[in-house]
Design an enzyme around this catalytic site. Structure first.
Site, PDB file in Angstrom:
ATOM      1  N   ARG A  78       0.849  -0.906  -0.125  1.00 52.30           N
ATOM      2  CA  ARG A  78       0.051   0.323  -0.187  1.00 52.30           C
ATOM      3  C   ARG A  78       0.724   1.176   0.154  1.00 52.30           C
ATOM      4  O   ARG A  78       2.298   1.744   0.663  1.00 52.30           O
ATOM      5  CB  ARG A  78      -0.605  -0.260   1.329  1.00 52.30           C
ATOM      6  CG  ARG A  78      -1.972   0.966   1.193  1.00 52.30           C
ATOM      7  CD  ARG A  78      -3.040   1.280   2.472  1.00 52.30           C
ATOM      8  NE  ARG A  78      -3.393   2.480   2.088  1.00 52.30           N
ATOM      9  CZ  ARG A  78      -3.164   3.516   3.518  1.00 52.30           C
ATOM     10  NH1 ARG A  78      -2.444   3.314   4.415  1.00 52.30           N
ATOM     11  NH2 ARG A  78      -3.878   5.004   3.307  1.00 52.30           N
ATOM     12  N   HIS A 107      -2.859  11.080   0.387  1.00 55.32           N
ATOM     13  CA  HIS A 107      -2.470  10.517   1.359  1.00 55.32           C
ATOM     14  C   HIS A 107      -1.369  12.483   2.314  1.00 55.32           C
ATOM     15  O   HIS A 107      -0.972  12.159   2.585  1.00 55.32           O
ATOM     16  CB  HIS A 107      -1.688   9.085   1.513  1.00 55.32           C
ATOM     17  CG  HIS A 107      -1.133   9.335   3.267  1.00 55.32           C
ATOM     18  ND1 HIS A 107      -1.460   8.042   3.250  1.00 55.32           N
ATOM     19  CD2 HIS A 107      -0.361   9.451   4.428  1.00 55.32           C
ATOM     20  CE1 HIS A 107      -0.917   7.315   4.732  1.00 55.32           C
ATOM     21  NE2 HIS A 107      -0.894   8.936   4.729  1.00 55.32           N
ATOM     22  N   GLU A 122      -7.532   8.234   5.810  1.00 57.20           N
ATOM     23  CA  GLU A 122      -8.189   9.239   6.675  1.00 57.20           C
ATOM     24  C   GLU A 122      -8.254  10.630   6.661  1.00 57.20           C
ATOM     25  O   GLU A 122      -7.247  11.915   7.349  1.00 57.20           O
ATOM     26  CB  GLU A 122      -6.346   8.941   8.481  1.00 57.20           C
ATOM     27  CG  GLU A 122      -6.163   7.916   7.939  1.00 57.20           C
ATOM     28  CD  GLU A 122      -4.873   8.497   9.317  1.00 57.20           C
ATOM     29  OE1 GLU A 122      -4.367   9.097   9.907  1.00 57.20           O
ATOM     30  OE2 GLU A 122      -4.810   6.971   9.965  1.00 57.20           O
ATOM     31  N   ASN A 146      -7.882   2.074   9.121  1.00 57.41           N
ATOM     32  CA  ASN A 146      -6.669   2.385  10.329  1.00 57.41           C
ATOM     33  C   ASN A 146      -6.638   2.252  11.478  1.00 57.41           C
ATOM     34  O   ASN A 146      -7.387   3.262  11.889  1.00 57.41           O
ATOM     35  CB  ASN A 146      -6.101   3.795   9.491  1.00 57.41           C
ATOM     36  CG  ASN A 146      -4.972   3.763   8.631  1.00 57.41           C
ATOM     37  OD1 ASN A 146      -5.471   2.499   7.457  1.00 57.41           O
ATOM     38  ND2 ASN A 146      -4.893   4.758   8.089  1.00 57.41           N
ATOM     39  N   TYR A 176      -4.714   2.797  15.618  1.00 59.81           N
ATOM     40  CA  TYR A 176      -3.924   2.382  16.149  1.00 59.81           C
ATOM     41  C   TYR A 176      -3.886   2.666  17.749  1.00 59.81           C
ATOM     42  O   TYR A 176      -3.094   2.119  18.554  1.00 59.81           O
ATOM     43  CB  TYR A 176      -3.136   3.856  15.591  1.00 59.81           C
ATOM     44  CG  TYR A 176      -1.893   3.949  14.927  1.00 59.81           C
ATOM     45  CD1 TYR A 176      -0.814   2.695  14.460  1.00 59.81           C
ATOM     46  CD2 TYR A 176      -2.971   3.669  13.332  1.00 59.81           C
ATOM     47  CE1 TYR A 176      -0.416   3.026  13.735  1.00 59.81           C
ATOM     48  CE2 TYR A 176      -1.652   3.689  11.942  1.00 59.81           C
ATOM     49  CZ  TYR A 176      -0.684   3.968  12.488  1.00 59.81           C
ATOM     50  OH  TYR A 176      -0.534   3.661  11.743  1.00 59.81           O
ATOM     51  N   GLU A 232      -3.161  -0.162   7.762  1.00 58.31           N
ATOM     52  CA  GLU A 232      -2.306   0.500   8.294  1.00 58.31           C
ATOM     53  C   GLU A 232      -2.682   0.330  10.736  1.00 58.31           C
ATOM     54  O   GLU A 232      -3.721   0.313  10.942  1.00 58.31           O
ATOM     55  CB  GLU A 232      -2.434   1.826   8.693  1.00 58.31           C
ATOM     56  CG  GLU A 232      -1.965   2.456   7.881  1.00 58.31           C
ATOM     57  CD  GLU A 232      -1.852   4.703   8.292  1.00 58.31           C
ATOM     58  OE1 GLU A 232      -1.801   4.944   9.277  1.00 58.31           O
ATOM     59  OE2 GLU A 232      -1.296   4.872   6.065  1.00 58.31           O
TER      60      GLU A 232
END
Ligand code: FCB
Length: 447
Positions: free
Chosen positions: A84, A128, A173, A299, A301, A354
């Protein structure tokens, strides 16, 4: 044969599960003005040393623009199925509108060739965060017209490359673009204005819908979707204040982007909370935004931890925090995915686009011991498996990141790679986590 550190977790994911690594253009490419590339808002943002923790910039980064062959070779040696990466819009269209830059497209053409030669399937992200500065000069994402320029760009990329790419995501995002770029000025273009940030989020969603339509027109083979950063929000205590805070946090972040795409409206709770800052929405906007997507990139985290106390009650962080100070909370991943599945019956297949951690890694005798990262990835994969067992359709996992790279306003001070980069020499060194990931992928069940 289990020769790498901490190898004690069977890979019992489905045989056709996609294993990948992720990067983004500005964070690795460098070559900031090579071959006709125009400046992006991140080039500009870095000019003010106050914006970046170590006063660095992306002019060279990992020099991936010139070393992409070596980097694809590293990916091949790890045995990943997919890569990616993102395209620098200003490389292929220097001003963000008008003429295309053939030399810029040439780089991605060579990269795609190299990936094909190594049988690594490309997953492209169109945006991005590196908006062409020319568009910023005309108002950036606050200007509704930027959404139309984005659709033109998406159309051109799909037309040229759509049949050579497995998946194209419109945005990475958008929450960050809006909230960090326009809400608290931590990211480019460095604006701190809540009302603007909410309007920007609407234009980003609109641009997603317009780009989806434009790419569908092309009719390429690529699967089309979007990548969102998502989290659940937990109240620090059972108090009504903390619970209300957590509900609002979830509504203004995860649901704010999911509801328009899957339900055709903004979440009521967030709209009410935003009050006079609610975005201007024109008739028909939600019809554009609510396009069927082929996949959702998630994504993950950390979770959001919501405390109304002063000072706030800290998150328990039972499994520690990363070098970013982010709580390690793998359980939040299945909690999130199961919640999404329940709330959005039309949820398409999900890719974890991610997941990973920053760690203060050092090379010693040619090795980088990062057991923390191996533990982080293992625990998140373990948690991901639980979500799949609960019925969530997850098709792949992309570790962030292949390389240590330019971590936005933290500059090069935070290392997220499974491959260490010595920025003085551009020497790449596989960390223990890379060796672990290689073995983990190789140990997958056979069909
Ligand atoms: C995500 C970004 C990515 C990287 C990681 C650590 O929010 O998409 O570029 O910075 O965080």
């Amino acid at each position: 044969m289990n020769t790498s550190p901490n190898f004690d977790f069977n890979n019992d994911f489905p045989p056709d599960f996609t294993w990948g690594v992720a990067t983004s253009s500005f964070q690795i490419e460098g070559a900031h003005d090579a071959d006709g590339k125009g400046p992006s808002i991140w080039d500009t943002f870095c000019l003010d040393p106050a914006n970046i923790k170590d006063q660095s910039d992306g002019t060279v980064a990992c020099d991936h623009y010139h070393r992409y062959r070596e980097d694809v070779g590293i990916m091949a040696s790890l045995g990943v199925d997919a890569y990616r990466f993102s395209m620098a819009w200003a490389r292929v269209q220097p001003d963000g509108k008008g003429a295309w830059n053939e030399a810029g497209f040439g780089f991605y053409d060579r990269l795609l060739d190299e990936l094909a030669a190594r049988k690594i399937r490309p997953h492209l992200t169109l945006y991005h965060w590196d908006l062409p500065q020319g568009l910023q000069d005309e108002g950036g994402w606050l200007n509704r017209d930027t959404a139309h320029r984005f659709a033109d760009y998406a159309h051109e990329v799909a037309r040229r490359f759509g049949d050579r790419i497995e998946a194209i995501a419109t945005h990475n995002e958008p929450w960050c673009t809006a909230n960090l770029g326009y809400g608290n000025a931590q990211f480019a273009p460095g604006v701190a204005d809540l009302k603007q940030s909410i309007q920007v989020s609407h234009h980003l969603l609109l641009s997603h819908g317009l780009a989806m339509r434009a790419m569908r027109e092309v009719g390429s083979r690529a699967k089309l979707g979007i990548v969102l950063n998502q989290w659940t929000a937990d109240p620090a205590t059972d108090s009504p204040e903390d619970r209300a805070l957590a509900e609002f946090e979830y509504a203004r972040s995860t649901a704010w982007f999911m509801d328009p795409i899957f339900k055709g409206h903004y979440p009521e709770l967030a709209l009410r909370g935003h009050g006079a800052n609610a975005p201007e929405v024109r008739d028909g906007d939600f019809d554009i935004i609510r396009q069927k997507i082929d996949f959702l990139g998630c994504n993950y985290y950390f979770r959001a931890w919501c405390s109304s106390a002063t000072p706030p009650v800290p998150a328990p962080a039972k499994q520690g925090v990363t070098d970013m100070g982010w709580e390690i909370y793998p359980q939040g991943l299945p909690e999130l995915l199961v919640k999404l599945k329940a709330e959005y019956p039309e949820l398409p297949p999900i890719y974890i686009t991610e997941n990973g951690m920053a760690n203060p890694d050092k090379v010693a005798d040619g090795h980088v011991h990062d057991p923390q990262r191996i533990a982080y990835v293992r625990s998140h994969l373990h948690a991901l498996k639980q979500a799949m067992e609960a019925g969530v359709d997850v098709r792949g996992y992309f570790l962030w990141s292949l390389l240590d790279n330019f971590e936005w306003n933290s500059g090069y001070s935070k290392r997220f790679g499974i491959v260490h980069v010595d920025y003085a020499t551009q020497q790449r060194t596989l960390k223990d986590s890379a060796l672990w990931y290689r073995e983990f992928i190789a140990a997958r069940a056979r069909a």
